[in-house]
Write a protein that holds these residues in place. Structure first.
Motif, PDB file in Angstrom:
ATOM      1  N   ILE A  99       0.840  -1.184   0.000  1.00 38.05           N
ATOM      2  CA  ILE A  99       0.000   0.000   0.000  1.00 38.05           C
ATOM      3  C   ILE A  99       0.882   1.243   0.000  1.00 38.05           C
ATOM      4  CG2 ILE A  99      -0.237   0.047   2.520  1.00 38.05           C
ATOM      5  CD1 ILE A  99      -3.131   1.027   2.079  1.00 38.05           C
ATOM      6  N   VAL A 100       0.580   2.189  -0.894  1.00 34.85           N
ATOM      7  CA  VAL A 100       1.352   3.429  -1.022  1.00 34.85           C
ATOM      8  C   VAL A 100       0.372   4.593  -1.207  1.00 34.85           C
ATOM      9  CG1 VAL A 100       3.378   2.294  -2.013  1.00 34.85           C
ATOM     10  CG2 VAL A 100       1.584   3.163  -3.525  1.00 34.85           C
ATOM     11  N   GLY A 101       0.852   5.819  -0.927  1.00 34.13           N
ATOM     12  CA  GLY A 101      -0.014   6.979  -1.074  1.00 34.13           C
ATOM     13  C   GLY A 101      -1.018   7.068   0.060  1.00 34.13           C
ATOM     14  N   VAL A 102      -2.142   7.727  -0.198  1.00 32.31           N
ATOM     15  CA  VAL A 102      -3.151   7.955   0.831  1.00 32.31           C
ATOM     16  C   VAL A 102      -3.984   6.695   1.062  1.00 32.31           C
ATOM     17  CG1 VAL A 102      -5.164   9.311   1.486  1.00 32.31           C
ATOM     18  CG2 VAL A 102      -3.268  10.407   0.295  1.00 32.31           C
ATOM     19  N   GLY A 103      -4.173   6.360   2.335  1.00 39.32           N
ATOM     20  CA  GLY A 103      -4.965   5.183   2.673  1.00 39.32           C
ATOM     21  C   GLY A 103      -5.531   5.277   4.075  1.00 39.32           C
ATOM     22  N   ILE A 104      -6.242   4.239   4.473  1.00 37.47           N
ATOM     23  CA  ILE A 104      -6.876   4.177   5.791  1.00 37.47           C
ATOM     24  C   ILE A 104      -6.622   2.805   6.421  1.00 37.47           C
ATOM     25  CG2 ILE A 104      -9.076   4.226   7.050  1.00 37.47           C
ATOM     26  CD1 ILE A 104     -10.173   6.008   4.838  1.00 37.47           C
ATOM     27  N   CYS A 105      -6.307   2.798   7.712  1.00 37.96           N
ATOM     28  CA  CYS A 105      -6.178   1.540   8.453  1.00 37.96           C
ATOM     29  C   CYS A 105      -7.061   1.597   9.696  1.00 37.96           C
ATOM     30  CB  CYS A 105      -4.733   1.284   8.877  1.00 37.96           C
ATOM     31  SG  CYS A 105      -3.695   0.537   7.613  1.00 37.96           S
ATOM     32  N   LEU A 106      -7.796   0.517   9.927  1.00 35.01           N
ATOM     33  CA  LEU A 106      -8.622   0.374  11.121  1.00 35.01           C
ATOM     34  C   LEU A 106      -8.040  -0.748  11.975  1.00 35.01           C
ATOM     35  CD1 LEU A 106     -12.128   0.518   9.404  1.00 35.01           C
ATOM     36  CD2 LEU A 106     -10.838   2.417  10.385  1.00 35.01           C
ATOM     37  N   TYR A 107      -7.892  -0.489  13.285  1.00 37.39           N
ATOM     38  CA  TYR A 107      -7.260  -1.450  14.181  1.00 37.39           C
ATOM     39  C   TYR A 107      -8.287  -2.043  15.148  1.00 37.39           C
ATOM     40  CZ  TYR A 107      -3.150   0.849  12.282  1.00 37.39           C
ATOM     41  OH  TYR A 107      -2.219   1.362  11.415  1.00 37.39           O
ATOM     42  N   PRO A 108      -8.051  -3.278  15.592  1.00 35.57           N
ATOM     43  CA  PRO A 108      -9.015  -3.955  16.479  1.00 35.57           C
ATOM     44  C   PRO A 108      -9.333  -3.187  17.756  1.00 35.57           C
ATOM     45  CG  PRO A 108      -7.392  -5.515  15.654  1.00 35.57           C
ATOM     46  CD  PRO A 108      -6.910  -4.147  15.265  1.00 35.57           C
ATOM     47  N   ASN A 109      -8.382  -2.370  18.245  1.00 38.68           N
ATOM     48  CA  ASN A 109      -8.610  -1.627  19.488  1.00 38.68           C
ATOM     49  C   ASN A 109      -9.416  -0.354  19.283  1.00 38.68           C
ATOM     50  OD1 ASN A 109      -6.784   0.059  18.233  1.00 38.68           O
ATOM     51  ND2 ASN A 109      -5.171  -0.165  19.768  1.00 38.68           N
ATOM     52  N   GLY A 110      -9.872  -0.110  18.033  1.00 41.88           N
ATOM     53  CA  GLY A 110     -10.681   1.061  17.749  1.00 41.88           C
ATOM     54  C   GLY A 110      -9.912   2.237  17.181  1.00 41.88           C
ATOM     55  N   THR A 111      -8.596   2.145  17.128  1.00 44.99           N
ATOM     56  CA  THR A 111      -7.774   3.211  16.553  1.00 44.99           C
ATOM     57  C   THR A 111      -7.931   3.254  15.039  1.00 44.99           C
ATOM     58  OG1 THR A 111      -6.154   3.018  18.341  1.00 44.99           O
ATOM     59  CG2 THR A 111      -5.401   4.076  16.316  1.00 44.99           C
ATOM     60  N   ARG A 112      -7.890   4.452  14.478  1.00 44.98           N
ATOM     61  CA  ARG A 112      -8.010   4.643  13.035  1.00 44.98           C
ATOM     62  C   ARG A 112      -6.878   5.543  12.549  1.00 44.98           C
ATOM     63  NH1 ARG A 112     -12.432   5.499   9.086  1.00 44.98           N
ATOM     64  NH2 ARG A 112     -11.836   7.155   7.633  1.00 44.98           N
ATOM     65  N   TYR A 113      -6.230   5.145  11.461  1.00 44.39           N
ATOM     66  CA  TYR A 113      -5.202   5.986  10.833  1.00 44.39           C
ATOM     67  C   TYR A 113      -5.661   6.365   9.443  1.00 44.39           C
ATOM     68  CZ  TYR A 113      -0.993   7.467   8.376  1.00 44.39           C
ATOM     69  OH  TYR A 113      -0.090   8.180   7.616  1.00 44.39           O
ATOM     70  N   GLU A 114      -5.518   7.641   9.131  1.00 43.61           N
ATOM     71  CA  GLU A 114      -5.818   8.126   7.783  1.00 43.61           C
ATOM     72  C   GLU A 114      -4.689   9.046   7.343  1.00 43.61           C
ATOM     73  OE1 GLU A 114      -9.478  10.229   5.252  1.00 43.61           O
ATOM     74  OE2 GLU A 114      -9.677   9.783   7.403  1.00 43.61           O
ATOM     75  N   GLY A 115      -4.044   8.682   6.244  1.00 47.63           N
ATOM     76  CA  GLY A 115      -2.922   9.484   5.778  1.00 47.63           C
ATOM     77  C   GLY A 115      -2.088   8.757   4.752  1.00 47.63           C
ATOM     78  N   ASN A 116      -0.817   9.108   4.702  1.00 46.63           N
ATOM     79  CA  ASN A 116       0.087   8.577   3.686  1.00 46.63           C
ATOM     80  C   ASN A 116       0.787   7.299   4.131  1.00 46.63           C
ATOM     81  OD1 ASN A 116       0.484  10.596   1.231  1.00 46.63           O
ATOM     82  ND2 ASN A 116       0.170  11.832   3.060  1.00 46.63           N
ATOM     83  N   PHE A 117       1.062   6.447   3.145  1.00 48.75           N
ATOM     84  CA  PHE A 117       1.765   5.183   3.362  1.00 48.75           C
ATOM     85  C   PHE A 117       2.936   5.065   2.386  1.00 48.75           C
ATOM     86  CE2 PHE A 117      -2.389   4.282   5.061  1.00 48.75           C
ATOM     87  CZ  PHE A 117      -2.194   3.348   6.062  1.00 48.75           C
ATOM     88  N   GLN A 118       3.938   4.327   2.810  1.00 46.29           N
ATOM     89  CA  GLN A 118       5.016   3.881   1.939  1.00 46.29           C
ATOM     90  C   GLN A 118       5.352   2.444   2.314  1.00 46.29           C
ATOM     91  OE1 GLN A 118       6.621   5.066  -0.679  1.00 46.29           O
ATOM     92  NE2 GLN A 118       5.506   7.015  -0.737  1.00 46.29           N
ATOM     93  N   GLN A 119       5.273   1.538   1.340  1.00 45.13           N
ATOM     94  CA  GLN A 119       5.613   0.126   1.565  1.00 45.13           C
ATOM     95  C   GLN A 119       4.927  -0.450   2.800  1.00 45.13           C
ATOM     96  OE1 GLN A 119       7.384  -1.627  -0.731  1.00 45.13           O
ATOM     97  NE2 GLN A 119       7.278   0.274  -1.887  1.00 45.13           N
ATOM     98  N   ASN A 120       3.601  -0.255   2.857  1.00 46.59           N
ATOM     99  CA  ASN A 120       2.758  -0.802   3.925  1.00 46.59           C
ATOM    100  C   ASN A 120       2.954  -0.147   5.291  1.00 46.59           C
ATOM    101  OD1 ASN A 120       1.432  -2.695   2.271  1.00 46.59           O
ATOM    102  ND2 ASN A 120       3.042  -4.207   2.580  1.00 46.59           N
ATOM    103  N   GLN A 121       3.737   0.913   5.374  1.00 51.79           N
ATOM    104  CA  GLN A 121       3.954   1.581   6.656  1.00 51.79           C
ATOM    105  C   GLN A 121       3.384   2.996   6.626  1.00 51.79           C
ATOM    106  OE1 GLN A 121       8.175   1.436   7.645  1.00 51.79           O
ATOM    107  NE2 GLN A 121       7.830  -0.401   8.864  1.00 51.79           N
ATOM    108  N   ARG A 122       2.915   3.468   7.785  1.00 54.03           N
ATOM    109  CA  ARG A 122       2.493   4.859   7.900  1.00 54.03           C
ATOM    110  C   ARG A 122       3.709   5.744   7.689  1.00 54.03           C
ATOM    111  NH1 ARG A 122      -0.251   2.633  12.771  1.00 54.03           N
ATOM    112  NH2 ARG A 122       1.384   3.612  14.021  1.00 54.03           N
ATOM    113  N   SER A 123       3.648   6.606   6.685  1.00 54.29           N
ATOM    114  CA  SER A 123       4.811   7.428   6.337  1.00 54.29           C
ATOM    115  C   SER A 123       4.344   8.699   5.646  1.00 54.29           C
ATOM    116  CB  SER A 123       5.769   6.646   5.431  1.00 54.29           C
ATOM    117  OG  SER A 123       6.913   7.413   5.120  1.00 54.29           O
ATOM    118  N   GLY A 124       4.696   9.854   6.222  1.00 49.27           N
ATOM    119  CA  GLY A 124       4.250  11.134   5.684  1.00 49.27           C
ATOM    120  C   GLY A 124       3.176  11.732   6.576  1.00 49.27           C
TER     121      GLY A 124
END
Length: 259
Positions: free
Chosen positions: A159-184
């Motif tokens: 996953i690269v560029g803008v994306g969204i991740c939802l975590y089992p504990n209820g946390t949500r990340y929205e933003g940039n990715f590089q090589q499957n990692q939150r970056s940017g």
């Protein structure tokens, strides 16, 4: 160079080694032997999935000396393919089953998986989305066995560029990715309502950022490993401010000047 198709009586005279030698001499499907509905073929066509040349077996009968329609194929590596062929190539709906139990289903074109597909991996992970040349490419959703779900644009399986991740504990990340990692630039929203914005490196907020708490308080300042660390200002909902140095999320000392 095309090798002539050998019928059953000729096939039976060749030892296994001789058959493999013939198929290595031919690069793709040009070498085929038919015997009572059994086709022996080269694995060269598997490309990135199975680059090694080896013998394989497909049920069904040849039509015009090529594989046509529905066939089931199995190879010494454990790889299996069940689906449609056109002129000796995988084309149309099909399913690949890998030796480890992973399965990918979707549309094939000119021997490669292409377009919308679903892959279920032996690890418990699952992918639904676009595939190009047997790789995750384009918009898709990756569901990890641990419950994390990430959606966005994929390139070369990551996953690269803008994306969204939802975590089992209820946390949500929205933003940039590089090589499957939150970056940017990105935003983490926690289950308790706290929202933190900033620049991510290797999954963590670093440098200057800010957090808005559910009770109306907020922090603006420096971060390290997603924790308040360095110079920062904590502003309470009533407007009261505390300025100073923070370490690992804890206030250490007041700053003599405004941050």
């Amino acid at each position: 160079m095309q090798i002539k198709v050998f019928r059953c009586r000729v096939y039976m005279r060749f030892s296994q080694g001789a058959v493999v030698k013939l198929m290595i001499f031919s690069s793709l499907f040009s070498s085929r032997l038919a015997a009572s509905g059994l086709v022996v073929l080269s694995m060269g066509w598997m490309g990135a999935i199975e680059p090694a040349i080896a013998s394989g077996y497909c049920d069904g009968k040849l039509q015009g000396q090529t594989l046509q329609g529905q066939h089931r194929c199995q190879f010494p590596s454990g790889l299996k393919y069940e689906g449609h062929f056109v002129n000796g190539k995988r084309d149309g709906k099909g399913k690949l089953t890998f030796s480890d139990g992973s399965i990918c289903e979707g549309e094939f074109e000119n021997d490669v998986l292409k377009g919308p597909a679903i892959c279920r991996y032996s690890s418990g992970n699952r992918y639904e989305g676009s595939i190009e040349d047997n790789l995750r490419q384009g918009r898709g959703k990756f569901m990890y066995a641990n419950g994390v779900i990430c959606e966005g644009m994929f390139k070369n399986d990551a996953i690269v560029g803008v994306g969204i991740c939802l975590y089992p504990n209820g946390t949500r990340y929205e933003g940039n990715f590089q090589q499957n990692q939150r970056s940017g630039i990105g935003t983490l929203t926690y289950s308790n309502g706290t929202k933190c914005e900033g620049t991510f490196q290797q999954e963590q907020i670093v440098g200057v950022g800010r957090c808005m708490l559910a009770n109306g308080d907020r922090y603006e300042g420096e971060f390290r490993d997603s924790q308040w660390d360095g110079l920062g200002v904590y502003t309470y909902a009533d407007g009261t401010k505390v300025e100073g140095v923070w370490r690992s999320g804890q206030f250490m000392q007041r700053s003599p000047s405004r941050f």
